[in-house]
Design a protein around this motif. Structure first.
Motif, mmCIF file in Angstrom:
data_model
loop_
_atom_site.group_PDB
_atom_site.id
_atom_site.type_symbol
_atom_site.label_atom_id
_atom_site.label_comp_id
_atom_site.label_asym_id
_atom_site.label_seq_id
_atom_site.Cartn_x
_atom_site.Cartn_y
_atom_site.Cartn_z
ATOM 1 N N LEU A 1 -1.695 -4.910 -12.818
ATOM 2 C CA LEU A 1 -2.513 -4.317 -11.753
ATOM 3 C C LEU A 1 -3.947 -4.101 -12.258
ATOM 4 C CD1 LEU A 1 -2.609 -2.898 -8.894
ATOM 5 C CD2 LEU A 1 -2.423 -0.779 -10.168
ATOM 6 N N PHE B 1 -3.091 -2.395 2.169
ATOM 7 C CA PHE B 1 -2.851 -2.797 0.769
ATOM 8 C C PHE B 1 -3.930 -2.258 -0.193
ATOM 9 C CE2 PHE B 1 -2.920 -6.311 -2.532
ATOM 10 C CZ PHE B 1 -1.837 -5.828 -3.242
ATOM 11 N N VAL C 1 -3.526 0.235 -3.532
ATOM 12 C CA VAL C 1 -3.996 -0.118 -4.878
ATOM 13 C C VAL C 1 -4.913 0.983 -5.417
ATOM 14 C CG1 VAL C 1 -5.410 -1.754 -6.174
ATOM 15 C CG2 VAL C 1 -3.721 -2.592 -4.535
ATOM 16 N N LEU D 1 3.668 0.976 -4.315
ATOM 17 C CA LEU D 1 3.466 -0.433 -3.964
ATOM 18 C C LEU D 1 4.763 -1.021 -3.389
ATOM 19 C CD1 LEU D 1 1.696 -2.904 -3.873
ATOM 20 C CD2 LEU D 1 2.178 -3.331 -6.276
ATOM 21 N N CYS D 2 5.898 -0.650 -3.987
ATOM 22 C CA CYS D 2 7.180 -1.151 -3.488
ATOM 23 C C CYS D 2 7.462 -0.589 -2.102
ATOM 24 C CB CYS D 2 8.300 -0.771 -4.451
ATOM 25 S SG CYS D 2 8.048 -1.432 -6.105
ATOM 26 N N TYR E 1 5.316 0.291 0.050
ATOM 27 C CA TYR E 1 4.412 -0.408 0.964
ATOM 28 C C TYR E 1 4.969 -1.787 1.337
ATOM 29 C CZ TYR E 1 0.572 -3.344 2.444
ATOM 30 O OH TYR E 1 -0.193 -4.247 3.137
ATOM 31 N N LEU E 2 5.464 -2.504 0.342
ATOM 32 C CA LEU E 2 6.009 -3.843 0.603
ATOM 33 C C LEU E 2 7.175 -3.778 1.581
ATOM 34 C CD1 LEU E 2 6.132 -5.772 -2.773
ATOM 35 C CD2 LEU E 2 4.721 -6.197 -0.776
ATOM 36 N N THR F 1 -0.200 -11.329 0.948
ATOM 37 C CA THR F 1 -0.193 -9.956 0.442
ATOM 38 C C THR F 1 1.083 -9.706 -0.355
ATOM 39 O OG1 THR F 1 -1.466 -9.275 2.365
ATOM 40 C CG2 THR F 1 -0.397 -7.533 1.102
ATOM 41 N N THR G 1 0.869 -11.519 -3.695
ATOM 42 C CA THR G 1 -0.032 -10.836 -4.635
ATOM 43 C C THR G 1 0.670 -9.619 -5.236
ATOM 44 O OG1 THR G 1 -1.910 -11.507 -3.311
ATOM 45 C CG2 THR G 1 -2.293 -9.754 -4.897
ATOM 46 N N ALA G 2 1.332 -8.855 -4.388
ATOM 47 C CA ALA G 2 2.053 -7.674 -4.890
ATOM 48 C C ALA G 2 3.162 -8.101 -5.853
ATOM 49 C CB ALA G 2 2.631 -6.880 -3.730
#
Ligand code: ARG
Length: 663
Positions: free
Chosen positions: A227, A585, A589, A601-602, A604-605, A647, A650-651
């Motif tokens: 990251l 996103f 970050v 982040l997870c 969010y995914l 997106t 990228t994550a």
């Protein structure tokens, strides 16, 4: 930079005001009637004219400088949350100039609006306290809104309920950002400045088993490093191996006894664990052996040749085992164990002794007391040997002074919190850490538990070997793929690739998806489940999204071209919802750069893929006739799918999860 620009803006404004004033004066002075009446002579006018010209020149110069500086500002994705915080801070401070550090509380809104500013209640309270007069929070909210500058990203604001400010973001702004994402790829948010980061993770101990705790550190550390690299920091990843402790004395003594000609023939130690156990048993029962072991430590730390060679051999065997794990998980580290600091530890001890900063305790050990901590740092043992504390003190100094790290991160289990806090405070006391410049932090994590909620162990009670754990994951992933009959459509090679991606992706993701500060239950069944917040689910989701365009016979190339020319249509509520979700996103970050909690982040995914499912149910991307022939392709929607897919991938890259082409 923002401060400097503000300063320049101020100067430009002042210069403009001065020029206006001078122009007015000039007007009067140049009026022949007024001039005559006042009797002013021409040299004064001349002087004013040159003054005017000078100021004009200065003004143009400043304007040029400003445009140049603005264009030099790193371009990046906009974090709407951060941008809103900035404009609200501006509005709040100008509405309430008398308040010191007024609260700027901005959150994504759970209800109708997109974001919500919740500062008004505290602002009203603070004003009430200061003036003794009650203020209505709605009034405070309105005062803020009156000062809110116009921006391209806000569509509408309103005061709601007791004094919340609802913020609706602008559709055209969102569309523009997504169009940029499609043409330029997913960009990181712009940083105020880049940093030299030194991150310590994995860090197992030579000749001992790398256990699940080290696996957590490895997975979390690798992901944080990815990251930080992605957003543009300069990252040095260090494997702080335990390679210099007392255990080496007994290992070397045992090696000398069991393989006397180890200097000429490579000792056949396949199982370092068993070797370690055997030498430990002798160490605990045989006094003569123990004595020799201690002598070996002293010899080793003086770099005596044969001892050093034996050490190197054990080191290499152990490292080869660790590297198997790193290779499989695609983790990169610079190996720099405790041994690296031997000379630095000597220098440090000499300096501390000369300055009188260490003292001898009743047991004859040299200790350094650190304010705020009852247990001192043990800098040398009674036999003069260095300890874990000594190496960490020499190490933190090296990272700050030699590596010039501005940001030091230690990804180490929470159990070592006090040790690390003592080290950090010690370094502060010695003046190595400048709080204004350095960010030094312990990124702690909880214990890995088995499904029985007890410490993660094998059935026989041994520590689980990581290589075996990865093998088991692989086997289970393969079985899962077969259950879905993927072996019928994939070649054996594709199957192997898919199984690896699923297995390692799931192991990493399961760890990262949990709040690292809590203990975490390791469960293959849960992590390989393709429902819920797992890598298995997201990997399927990504391949499915990517297949939409493919099945519509639209190539990646066509999509790229379309991105340049097709305006995005966000008129359907599901399109609009998904577009806004894509734009969250950068917010996520920015938040992780602050708290280093990767699970957001997870989360969010998982949100993003749920929002996608909803979109896909409500919005046709491709329309077919009764025969199944494609009659219409909605390019704007295919582009939205592409934005979601980019997106997610990228994550994935940040999380270390490898997407698979076919699944
Ligand atoms: N080798 C240690 C262990 O296994 C972890 C080292 C962490 N890093 C540090 N600088 N102390 O517990």
């Amino acid at each position: 930079m923002a401060d400097e620009i503000d300063q320049y803006l101020l100067r430009v404004e002042q210069a403009e005001q001065e020029i206006d004033q001078l122009k007015k004066e000039l007007e009067i002075l140049q009026d022949p009637k007024k001039l005559k009446a006042s009797g002013v002579v021409s040299p004064a006018v001349e002087k004013l004219q040159t003054e005017n010209a000078k100021l004009n020149y200065q003004l143009n110069h400043l304007k040029r400088f400003l445009t140049e500086e603005r264009s030099k500002r790193p371009a990046g994705a906009v974090s709407i949350q951060r941008a809103l915080e900035d404009v609200f801070r501006l509005a709040i401070t100008s509405a309430f100039p008398d308040l010191d550090n007024p609260p700027v509380l901005l959150t994504p809104s759970a209800k109708m609006a997109d974001y919500q500013c919740n500062s008004a209640m505290s602002l009203a309270q603070l004003v009430g306290n200061a003036t003794g007069k009650k203020m209505n929070p709605r009034e405070a909210a309105q005062a803020v809104l009156d000062k809110l500058p116009e921006t391209e990203f806000i569509d509408k604001v309103e005061v709601a309920g007791p004094g919340f400010i609802n913020v609706y973001i602008s559709k055209s702004f969102v569309a523009k950002e997504i169009e940029t994402l499609l043409t330029q790829g997913v960009r990181p948010p712009a940083l105020p400045c880049t940093k030299r980061v030194v991150i310590d993770f994995s860090s197992p101990n030579i000749a001992k088993e790398m256990h699940v705790g080290h696996l957590r550190s490895t997975i979390i550390g690798e992901s944080i490093s990815r990251l930080l690299e992605w957003v543009g920091h300069d990252v040095l990843r260090i494997n702080h191996l335990g390679d210099w402790g007392t255990q080496f004395g007994m290992l070397i003594a045992h090696l000398t006894d069991t393989f006397p000609n180890y200097l000429t023939e490579k000792p056949p130690i396949a199982d370092l664990q068993a070797f370690y156990k055997a030498s430990k048993a002798r160490f605990d029962s045989d006094e003569e052996f123990k004595k020799r072991a201690y002598q070996c430590v002293v010899k080793l730390q003086n770099y005596e040749e044969t001892c050093y060679k034996a050490w190197k051999m054990i080191y290499d065997i152990s490292m080869a085992e660790f590297n198997k794990v790193y290779e499989r998980l695609e983790v990169k580290l610079v190996d720099r164990g405790e041994s690296y600091y031997q000379e630095r530890m000597q220098t440090l001890m000499k300096e501390l002794t000369d300055k009188g900063l260490v003292e001898k305790d009743p047991e004859g050990r040299m200790v350094m007391f650190v304010p705020g901590f009852t247990v001192p740092l043990m800098m040398t043992k009674s036999d003069g040997g260095f300890t874990y504390d000594t190496s960490d003190m020499a190490c933190i100094r090296q990272r700050l002074q030699e590596e010039k790290g501005d940001w030091l991160i230690y990804v180490v289990d929470s159990g070592q919190g006090t040790h690390l806090e003592t080290i950090f405070e010690g370094a502060r006391q010695l003046g190595w850490i400048d709080p204004a410049k350095h960010r030094v932090e312990h990124v702690g994590f909880g214990v890995v538990l088995g499904e029985d909620k007890k410490k993660f162990k094998t059935r026989s009670g041994d520590t689980v070997r990581l290589v075996e754990l990865l093998d088991e994951g692989l086997k289970r992933a393969e079985a899962k793929l077969k259950e879905k009959e993927r072996d019928k459509v994939l070649t054996p090679e594709e199957m192997q690739k898919a199984a690896e991606a699923v297995a390692y992706g799931c192991i990493k993701y399961a760890d990262l998806a949990h709040n690292r500060t809590k203990d975490y239950v390791f469960s293959f069944d849960k992590m390989l489940d393709d429902r819920g917040n797992t890598a298995a689910y997201l990997l399927y989701a990504l391949t499915r999204i990517r297949s939409i365009a493919r099945l519509a016979n639209v190539s990646q190339e066509q999509l790229r071209k379309a991105a340049e020319t097709t305006p995005l249509d966000l008129s359907h509520p599901s399109e609009w919802k998904m577009a806004k979700c894509v734009l969250r996103f950068p917010d996520i970050v920015v938040r992780i750069l602050d708290d280093l909690l990767m699970h957001s982040l997870c989360e969010y995914l998982y949100d993003l893929s749920s929002v996608f499912t909803e979109f896909y149910e409500n919005c046709y991307c491709v329309e077919k006739d009764k025969q199944g022939k494609i009659v219409k392709v909605n390019m704007s929607r295919l582009l939205l799918c592409e934005a979601v897919a980019s997106t997610i991938s990228t994550a994935f890259r940040i999380l270390g999860v490898k997407p698979v082409e076919k699944m």
